[in-house]
Every structure is written in structure tokens, then in C-alpha cells.
Design an enzyme around this catalytic site. Structure first.
Site, PDB file in Angstrom:
ATOM      1  N   SER A 155     -36.023  -3.197 -17.356  1.00  0.00           N
ATOM      2  CA  SER A 155     -35.969  -3.939 -16.190  1.00  0.00           C
ATOM      3  C   SER A 155     -36.242  -5.616 -16.306  1.00  0.00           C
ATOM      4  O   SER A 155     -36.183  -5.834 -17.625  1.00  0.00           O
ATOM      5  CB  SER A 155     -36.855  -3.407 -15.179  1.00  0.00           C
ATOM      6  OG  SER A 155     -38.371  -3.715 -15.564  1.00  0.00           O
TER       7      SER A 155
ATOM      8  N   LYS B 201     -30.488 -15.943 -17.951  1.00  0.00           N
ATOM      9  CA  LYS B 201     -30.801 -15.351 -19.294  1.00  0.00           C
ATOM     10  C   LYS B 201     -30.494 -16.302 -20.372  1.00  0.00           C
ATOM     11  O   LYS B 201     -29.418 -17.232 -20.275  1.00  0.00           O
ATOM     12  CB  LYS B 201     -29.488 -14.317 -19.285  1.00  0.00           C
ATOM     13  CG  LYS B 201     -29.679 -13.365 -18.496  1.00  0.00           C
ATOM     14  CD  LYS B 201     -28.295 -12.252 -18.322  1.00  0.00           C
ATOM     15  CE  LYS B 201     -28.816 -11.205 -17.391  1.00  0.00           C
ATOM     16  NZ  LYS B 201     -27.486 -10.381 -17.130  1.00  0.00           N
TER      17      LYS B 201
ATOM     18  N   CYS C 129     -35.842  -7.828  37.150  1.00  0.00           N
ATOM     19  CA  CYS C 129     -36.894  -7.890  38.337  1.00  0.00           C
ATOM     20  C   CYS C 129     -36.503  -8.487  39.534  1.00  0.00           C
ATOM     21  O   CYS C 129     -36.101  -9.584  39.585  1.00  0.00           O
ATOM     22  CB  CYS C 129     -38.255  -8.691  37.683  1.00  0.00           C
ATOM     23  SG  CYS C 129     -39.398  -9.204  38.932  1.00  0.00           S
TER      24      CYS C 129
ATOM     25  N   LYS D 243     -28.102 -11.800  -8.859  1.00  0.00           N
ATOM     26  CA  LYS D 243     -28.936 -10.696  -8.762  1.00  0.00           C
ATOM     27  C   LYS D 243     -28.383  -9.999  -7.806  1.00  0.00           C
ATOM     28  O   LYS D 243     -28.761 -10.287  -6.505  1.00  0.00           O
ATOM     29  CB  LYS D 243     -30.441 -11.192  -8.661  1.00  0.00           C
ATOM     30  CG  LYS D 243     -31.075  -9.694  -8.951  1.00  0.00           C
ATOM     31  CD  LYS D 243     -32.684  -9.892  -9.314  1.00  0.00           C
ATOM     32  CE  LYS D 243     -33.208  -8.806  -9.594  1.00  0.00           C
ATOM     33  NZ  LYS D 243     -32.901  -7.434  -8.815  1.00  0.00           N
TER      34      LYS D 243
ATOM     35  N   ASP E 125       0.716   4.436  -2.592  1.00  0.00           N
ATOM     36  CA  ASP E 125       0.513   5.673  -2.074  1.00  0.00           C
ATOM     37  C   ASP E 125       1.550   6.779  -2.603  1.00  0.00           C
ATOM     38  O   ASP E 125       1.580   7.760  -3.013  1.00  0.00           O
ATOM     39  CB  ASP E 125       0.433   5.827  -0.624  1.00  0.00           C
ATOM     40  CG  ASP E 125      -0.713   5.237  -0.049  1.00  0.00           C
ATOM     41  OD1 ASP E 125      -1.562   4.960  -0.864  1.00  0.00           O
ATOM     42  OD2 ASP E 125      -0.833   4.808   1.056  1.00  0.00           O
TER      43      ASP E 125
ATOM     44  N   ASP F 171       0.826  -1.227  -0.154  1.00  0.00           N
ATOM     45  CA  ASP F 171      -0.073   0.166   0.037  1.00  0.00           C
ATOM     46  C   ASP F 171       0.964   1.264  -0.041  1.00  0.00           C
ATOM     47  O   ASP F 171       0.486   2.137  -0.679  1.00  0.00           O
ATOM     48  CB  ASP F 171      -0.858  -0.104   1.184  1.00  0.00           C
ATOM     49  CG  ASP F 171      -2.036  -1.030   1.196  1.00  0.00           C
ATOM     50  OD1 ASP F 171      -2.096  -1.718   0.204  1.00  0.00           O
ATOM     51  OD2 ASP F 171      -2.827  -1.077   1.878  1.00  0.00           O
TER      52      ASP F 171
ATOM     53  N   GLU G 267       3.838   1.922  -1.165  1.00  0.00           N
ATOM     54  CA  GLU G 267       4.466   2.143  -2.360  1.00  0.00           C
ATOM     55  C   GLU G 267       3.362   2.574  -3.412  1.00  0.00           C
ATOM     56  O   GLU G 267       3.691   3.924  -4.140  1.00  0.00           O
ATOM     57  CB  GLU G 267       5.041   0.726  -3.130  1.00  0.00           C
ATOM     58  CG  GLU G 267       5.478   0.855  -4.564  1.00  0.00           C
ATOM     59  CD  GLU G 267       6.667   1.668  -4.574  1.00  0.00           C
ATOM     60  OE1 GLU G 267       7.141   2.085  -3.569  1.00  0.00           O
ATOM     61  OE2 GLU G 267       7.133   1.751  -5.847  1.00  0.00           O
TER      62      GLU G 267
ATOM     63  N   ARG H 290     -30.008   4.345 -13.924  1.00  0.00           N
ATOM     64  CA  ARG H 290     -30.959   3.929 -14.773  1.00  0.00           C
ATOM     65  C   ARG H 290     -32.075   4.935 -15.095  1.00  0.00           C
ATOM     66  O   ARG H 290     -32.707   5.148 -16.286  1.00  0.00           O
ATOM     67  CB  ARG H 290     -31.523   2.475 -14.366  1.00  0.00           C
ATOM     68  CG  ARG H 290     -32.465   1.946 -15.134  1.00  0.00           C
ATOM     69  CD  ARG H 290     -32.812   0.254 -14.629  1.00  0.00           C
ATOM     70  NE  ARG H 290     -34.182   0.273 -14.124  1.00  0.00           N
ATOM     71  CZ  ARG H 290     -35.163   0.075 -14.393  1.00  0.00           C
ATOM     72  NH1 ARG H 290     -35.194  -0.160 -15.807  1.00  0.00           N
ATOM     73  NH2 ARG H 290     -36.356  -0.042 -13.873  1.00  0.00           N
TER      74      ARG H 290
HETATM   75  S1  IVH Z   1     -29.963  -8.006 -16.240  1.00  0.00           S
HETATM   76  C1  IVH Z   1     -32.408  -6.557 -19.755  1.00  0.00           C
HETATM   77  N1  IVH Z   1     -28.597  -9.150 -14.439  1.00  0.00           N
HETATM   78  O1  IVH Z   1     -31.959  -6.146 -11.378  1.00  0.00           O
HETATM   79  C2  IVH Z   1     -31.784  -7.091 -18.530  1.00  0.00           C
HETATM   80  N2  IVH Z   1     -29.800  -7.022 -13.702  1.00  0.00           N
HETATM   81  O2  IVH Z   1     -34.556  -5.226 -13.240  1.00  0.00           O
HETATM   82  C3  IVH Z   1     -31.278  -6.008 -17.508  1.00  0.00           C
HETATM   83  N3  IVH Z   1     -29.824  -6.795 -11.174  1.00  0.00           N
HETATM   84  O3  IVH Z   1     -32.112  -3.026 -11.295  1.00  0.00           O
HETATM   85  C4  IVH Z   1     -31.218  -6.506 -16.377  1.00  0.00           C
HETATM   86  N4  IVH Z   1     -28.057  -8.294 -10.935  1.00  0.00           N
HETATM   87  O4  IVH Z   1     -29.474  -3.417 -11.590  1.00  0.00           O
HETATM   88  C5  IVH Z   1     -29.320  -8.121 -14.928  1.00  0.00           C
HETATM   89  N5  IVH Z   1     -26.922 -10.221 -13.024  1.00  0.00           N
HETATM   90  C6  IVH Z   1     -28.029  -9.189 -13.383  1.00  0.00           C
HETATM   91  C7  IVH Z   1     -28.202  -8.271 -12.322  1.00  0.00           C
HETATM   92  C8  IVH Z   1     -29.416  -7.362 -12.730  1.00  0.00           C
HETATM   93  C9  IVH Z   1     -28.676  -7.113 -10.567  1.00  0.00           C
HETATM   94  C10 IVH Z   1     -30.563  -5.411 -11.361  1.00  0.00           C
HETATM   95  C11 IVH Z   1     -30.598  -4.406 -12.422  1.00  0.00           C
HETATM   96  C12 IVH Z   1     -31.811  -4.043 -12.239  1.00  0.00           C
HETATM   97  C13 IVH Z   1     -32.663  -5.064 -11.890  1.00  0.00           C
HETATM   98  C14 IVH Z   1     -33.431  -5.613 -13.302  1.00  0.00           C
END
Ligand code: IVH
Length: 681
Positions: A90, A302, A438, A128, A45, A41, A43, A149
Site C-alpha cells: 500500500s 513516485k 404551508c 490516484k 457485432d 458498432d 460491424e 490485492r
Molecule cells: S501505486 C507501491 N499508483 O491506492 C505502490 N496506487 O495504497 C503501490 N492507487 O489501493 C501503489 N491510484 O490501488 C499507485 N496511481 C496510483 C494509484 C494507486 C490508485 C490505489 C491502489 C491502492 C492504493 C495504494
């Protein structure tokens, strides 16, 4: 200096600055992204300060990707709007059980793509993250803009704040495209959150309520210097606009490429097949969840192929190719309706928050303990407050903190009552203790109930079927005042209690009957003397050998026992100095409660010293634990399996293979009454 010299000097500085930036960038990447530091650290800095000095002397050498730009600039009057070139969508969310959510998603994808049940579907499964969604825009590899967003079309420009996030590269590495928008989540890791709050507390400064609020709140600070002090992190999970890039074929491939550009991508991701693969991932991550250093609220599935993603398209603002599968939330908001106090077995007064019912961590929570008065003050919880309740795994629900913005003027402070709400006795709090008590002792019905429950508990007298509801009824109806009264109970008294079926009443009486034979250690533990736990009770039983010797022991004699110090000794002397406690012991003995050591005074002279027993089947009156305790109290041993070395096998109903083996070896086999005879011989 001539102008030529000046020029030469500036050129040297420019070269040195570029070199320092490259070095710092490399070390920062190793430290913040790879988690594998390349320099100490100090170095880092030193290099950082050298670069800062050059930039102060030559402001024209300062570049937007310089690591010095991470400390935050001037406060902003407000955030400017940013239109997203590709909308930030979303994602559809399911909170069903692991199987149904995954199966429904897989079925939907197959239907939309016209696949039959035999075709394989490939998914990218990831976490997530629970933080704030952000779009990072890199042009020619330089971070030029970061935006929230917002409503998906228009977000806010938070570039200054995002620059302070150490693991977000200000300059990409590798073969990056001309324009790259990366989307992901800014979050605060739990250890960073704890450390930050600990430091704030030390300095008497406000703390963050939870990591999520910590992350979101920091990015929305108009003063970037504040964001710079908050330890934030980032994980990439997708793309926005890209220019000059032939995209990989799959989402997994995209994330690999994004990682190769120097952006952090979480290692907990997988490419899986079909609904089964999704279910397995969901389960694996749920088991891992509590040990992750950051919060997640579920997993995301996905469709892996980008071509198929395009084919599936969107409905309203959600892609058909992705779904979020949430776990039950571990933190929820609710309100404190009241703060009441509970009275424990030894009179300890515990403040308990009564909450508006809230579903958190998979159960409905209505209460949370606040431990003691100091804890209520430290968390500054008031009646009427909106609070964050957390219940992770099997942990007891707790109040994480108060949402101060939601505090109403009508909220009221908790006041520790001066008298016991149950019996009206004075509540006292010794100067040097955190716990108020008590002073009612066994006069207090609350303490009496707890004392009875303790007396009957499995490690004490082991009276099965004497639970909280029944104890409440027995004490409230004044049928039972002391443990000795339990042995006077008849069917009639029990039958008169509400909802007590005859069969369970008979079972309870049998259990009480069984408990008359016990060990001295269990008996001492069952009395519920303050500071005398199970281990101390065993030591005391071994040392004194009889209850009379224990009852008359003075402080010095008590402290001869290993591990008994002045505090424990004083508790014991105080307990037996109370006439009503001695009376309870006498009544219990008069009721026929006795222990095996009373029969053979010392283990050495006992008939079973050194002998090995095996217990099998169900004995008519003794529980397995009680029989084992008796054997051990008299110096015998209990083994799990039968062998030639076994001295006695004690067999009850439904004894199986162990009994057969004992018979074939010709061992001594006893039933319960023969066993008792042996102990008493
Ligand atoms: S994909 C089109 N992947 O969840 C798909 N979202 O409504 C777009 N989030 O607030 C989102 N982890 O920030 C995706 N591995 C992940 C995620 C993720 C968290 C959040 C994102 C958003 C909400 C999606």
C-alpha cells in the site's frame, strides 16, 4: 463429408477464427483503449457473432484470449486464493495542504538519498484512481490471471470477472516480456455509471450507490455474467513480477512501455522536478478534478528512477519512494439523525436531512436538502439510515444514496407533516405539483422571516446588514411583522436585541433609511409575489408605470405584459386580493418608500431620457446599484468611463481619476443632492 473434407473445413474455421479474434482485438483496442473507433458498432457485432458461431460448432477452437470469453462463464462457488509473487504494497497517504505534503515528501526523499538542497529530484506524478486494485498476469502475452490485492500477500482470483473489462487486453501487443504482471485500478467512469443507473431505474432494478462501489462490487461478483453487464475500465500504474524484460530506467518509462503493450495508461501524468513540480501538479489536477470522467481521490508522487526506488526501499508495508497526496474526500458515510421540514418564503415545504456531522469536500456537513417528498421516496431515505453524502466543489451537499446493507430494522420512514411545524396551519399539496406548501402565508413566522429577508435582499430593497440572525430576533420578539415595520424601527428597539452593538444598529437604520428611495421594479420584486422574479418585476414596472395600476389590473390586462402568462397573472391577482398585502403596500408608502418613476411618469418626458451618466466614489445615501436603477428607470444610461460623450458625472466621497478626468473635460459634476434634484425636476 469425408474425414479429409472435415479436416479441411476445421482448418478453414480455425484460420477464420484466428483472423476474427485478431480483428476484434484490434477494433476493441481502438475503441476501448484509444477511444478512436475503427468500425461501426454493428460491424463489430457481426464479426463477434461470426466468431461465436464458429466456437459453438468447434469448442476446441475456443482460446482463453478470445473476445467471446469477455461475456463471463459459469457462476463460481467462491474465489480461489492467489499468492502474489511480488507483494502488493500500500502507499503512505498525506492529506495536508498542497504545499506541506509535497515539501515533506521531497525533503524525506532527499534526506534518505543524502542529496543536498541544490540537487534536482525527479518524480513521476500521476492520479490516484478511486476503484479497486488489481494484479494482471500475462504469460506469453496472454492474460492468464487477475487477482485482487487482498492483504497484499494473498488476493482472490477474479480472472473471469476481469476478462469482462473491455479495455483490459486478453492478449498483449508489441514487444512484451515472457511474463508481465501489471498493476492498476479497475474503476467505473462517471458517464458509464450514470447510464447504467438510468437503465436500471427504467427497469425498476437496483442502482449502484457510487462508481467506486460499482467497480469493487462488480469484480467481487461470483456470477461473471453480472460483472459483464457492468461497464468497467482500467488504468495501469505499476508492475508486479516480470520475467525476460530489461526494465526501463524510470517509472515513466515503465508506463510508456506498458501502454505500448496495449494496456490503458492515464494521460494525466507528468515527470516533474522537486517539491515545486509536485505542488504545481497537485494544483493543476485539483482544478481538473471535477471535469474528469472518473473519480480520483488525490494524486500519487513516485521517485522516477527505478534504481533510486530500490535504494529507498520500504518501511513496513509502504515504499519510501511513493506517497499519495489526497484531496478532501467528496463522498463520506454518515447517518440520518432526523428528517425535518423547512418552510420557504412562499410556504414551500422542503424536507431536510439532519446528519451526524461529517467532514466532506473540505467542510463539515450537518444538513442535506432532500428537495421534496417524491425525492425522499425515490432515494428511499429513512431516519436512522447510513447514507453517502457528496459535496463536490462548491455544490450544496446532497445525499447520493442509502447504504442498504447497513439499514437497521429501527429505521423509520419520513412522513410529510399535515400541519406546518412553525405556525400550525394546514399543509397542502396541489395534485399536479411536487411541492407541498404551508397555507399560513405571512401569518407563518417562517414565511414572514423569509419574506423579510427577500424584501431586504440586494436585488430588492438592498438593505445592507439585515441578515438571517437579526430577522430571526426581530420576528421572534414580535418587533417586526411586516416589511413596513422595518421603517418604524428605532435605535432603542434594536439596542434591546441581544448582541446588537450600537454602531451596527446605527448602520442598519441608515441602510433602511437609504432604501426608502427605490425603483418601482425593485419594489414590486421586493413584495415577493409568487412567480414574479426580477425580470418579470421590471416588465410589470415598465408596463404599468405605477403600483396602483398594477394592484388594480385584472387577468387580461396583466397578460398584455410580455412573458406574463395565466399562471403569473393569477399569482399577481391572488396576491393583491389579500387585504393584508394591500395594507403592507399602503404602509410602506406611508412610511415614505417611493420610487423615481413616481416623480416623472414616463421615461420619455423625463429630464434625463437618453443622457449618459458616470457614477464615481461613494454617495452618502444611495448605493451604486440603486442610483443606476433610478437613472435607467428614467430612460438614462450609465457608462463605466468618462468621455466627451458623458452628460453627467455623479461623484461621491473618494472619487478618483474619473472625477479628475471629468473636471479636465469640463463636464457637469453633481453630488447626490444635486443628482436627486435633477431626477425630480
Ligand atoms: S501505486 C507501491 N499508483 O491506492 C505502490 N496506487 O495504497 C503501490 N492507487 O489501493 C501503489 N491510484 O490501488 C499507485 N496511481 C496510483 C494509484 C494507486 C490508485 C490505489 C491502489 C491502492 C492504493 C495504494
Amino acid at each position: 463429408m469425408t474425414s479429409g473434407d472435415l479436416f479441411a473445413q476445421t482448418t478453414t474455421d480455425a484460420l477464420r477464427a484466428a483472423e476474427l479474434r485478431a480483428d476484434l482485438e484490434r477494433h476493441g483496442y481502438a475503441y476501448y483503449v484509444l477511444d478512436a473507433p475503427t468500425v461501426p458498432d454493428a460491424e463489430y457485432d457481426r464479426l463477434f457473432r461470426e466468431l461465436q458461431a464458429i466456437e459453438v460448432a468447434h469448442p476446441e477452437l475456443r482460446t482463453p484470449d478470445s473476445p467471446t470469453q469477455r461475456v463471463g462463464g459459469k457462476p463460481l462457488p467462491g474465489f480461489s486464493p492467489v499468492s502474489h509473487r511480488v507483494p502488493m504494497l500500500s502507499i503512505r497517504t498525506e492529506t495536508d495542504t498542497e504545499a506541506t505534503g509535497a515539501i515533506a515528501f521531497d525533503a524525506r526523499v532527499r534526506r534518505e538519498l543524502g542529496l543536498d538542497a541544490t540537487a534536482a529530484t525527479e518524480y513521476a506524478a500521476e492520479l490516484k484512481f478511486d476503484g479497486l486494485a488489481i494484479n494482471l498476469r500475462y504469460e506469453a502475452g496472454i492474460l492468464v490471471q487477475a487477482a485482487t490485492r487482498g492483504d497484499g500477500e494473498t488476493g482472490e482470483d477474479v480472472t473471469q470477472n476481469v476478462r469482462t473489462v473491455r479495455c483490459i487486453p486478453l492478449r498483449l501487443r508489441g514487444a512484451f516480456p515472457a511474463v508481465l504482471e501489471v498493476r492498476g485500478e479497475i474503476y467505473m467512469a462517471r458517464p458509464d455509471f450514470e447510464r447504467y443507473n438510468a437503465r436500471q431505474r427504467e427497469r425498476d432494478l437496483p442502482t449502484l450507490v457510487n462508481p467506486r462501489n460499482g467497480a469493487a462490487g462488480s469484480i467481487r461478483q461470483l456470477d461473471p455474467a453480472i460483472a459483464a453487464r457492468r461497464p468497467l475500465s482500467f488504468f495501469a500504474y505499476g508492475l508486479g513480477e516480470t520475467v525476460g524484460w530489461e526494465l526501463p530506467a524510470t517509472h515513466g518509462g515503465v508506463l510508456d512501455a506498458v501502454a505500448s503493450f496495449g494496456l490503458p495508461v492515464c494521460e494525466h501524468r507528468a515527470v516533474v522536478s522537486d517539491a515545486e513540480g509536485l505542488i504545481a501538479f497537485h494544483e493543476r489536477i485539483r482544478a481538473l478534478r471535477d471535469s474528469l470522467p472518473f473519480d480520483i481521490d488525490g494524486v500519487v508522487y513516485k521517485v522516477n528512477s527505478l534504481v533510486l526506488q530500490q535504494q529507498l526501499g520500504f518501511v513496513t508495508r509502504e515504499p519510501r519512494w511513493a506517497v499519495a497526496h489526497k484531496y478532501p474526500a467528496e463522498e463520506m458515510l454518515t447517518t440520518v439523525e432526523a428528517i425535518e421540514v423547512q418552510v420557504g418564503r412562499t410556504g414551500a415545504i422542503t424536507p431536510v436531512a439532519r446528519l451526524a456531522p461529517v467532514f466532506v469536500g473540505g467542510v463539515t456537513v450537518t444538513n442535506a436538502t432532500l428537495h421534496n417528498e417524491a425525492e425522499v421516496r425515490r432515494k428511499d431515505v429513512r431516519i436512522g439510515d447510513t447514507v453517502i453524502v457528496r459535496r463536490a466543489g462548491d455544490v450544496i451537499p446532497e445525499i447520493v444514496g442509502v447504504v442498504l446493507e447497513k439499514r437497521r430494522p429501527a429505521s423509520t420512514d419520513f412522513l410529510l407533516p399535515s400541519v406546518c411545524p412553525v405556525c400550525g396551519s394546514t399543509i397542502e399539496r396541489p395534485e399536479d405539483e411536487a411541492i407541498a406548501r404551508c397555507t399560513g402565508g405571512l401569518f407563518c413566522p417562517a414565511q414572514r422571516k423569509q419574506a423579510l429577508l427577500h424584501f431586504a435582499s440586494r436585488r430588492a430593497m438592498d438593505i445592507e446588514g439585515l441578515g438571517e440572525k437579526l430577522v430571526d430576533q426581530l420576528v421572534d420578539a414580535a418587533i417586526v411583522k411586516t416589511p413596513a415595520d422595518l421603517y418604524k424601527l428605532g435605535l432603542l428597539a434594536l439596542a434591546n436585541l441581544e448582541r446588537k452593538a450600537e454602531k451596527s444598529a446605527a448602520n442598519l437604520l441608515a441602510a433602511i433609511e437609504k432604501s426608502r428611495v427605490t425603483t418601482l421594479a425593485r419594489f414590486i420584486f421586493a413584495l415577493g409575489i409568487r412567480n414574479v422574479g426580477e425580470a418579470t418585476a421590471k416588465d410589470l414596472a415598465r408596463h404599468f408605470g405605477s403600483i396602483d395600476a398594477l394592484m388594480t389590473a385584472n387577468l387580461d390586462q396583466l397578460q398584455q405584459v410580455p412573458d406574463v402568462g395565466p399562471v403569473v397573472a393569477a399569482s399577481i391577482v391572488r396576491f393583491f386580493a389579500e387585504a393584508h398585502n394591500v395594507e403592507v403596500v399602503e404602509q410602506l408608502r406611508a412610511a415614505g418608500v417611493h420610487w423615481v418613476e413616481g416623480i416623472a411618469h414616463s421615461a420619455a418626458s423625463s429630464p434625463i431620457a437618453g443622457k449618459t451618466f458616470v457614477l464615481t466614489g461613494t454617495l452618502p445615501t444611495l448605493t451604486r446599484d440603486a442610483a443606476k436603477d433610478m437613472i435607467e428607470a428614467l430612460g438614462g444610461k450609465v457608462a463605466g468611463s468618462v468621455s466627451k460623450k458623458t452628460d453627467y458625472v455623479v461623484a461621491g466621497a473618494e472619487a478618483g481619476s474619473k472625477l479628475e478626468k471629468a473636471q479636465s473635460l469640463g463636464l457637469v459634476i453633481l453630488d447626490e443632492s444635486q443628482f436627486r434634484e435633477l431626477l425630480e425636476s
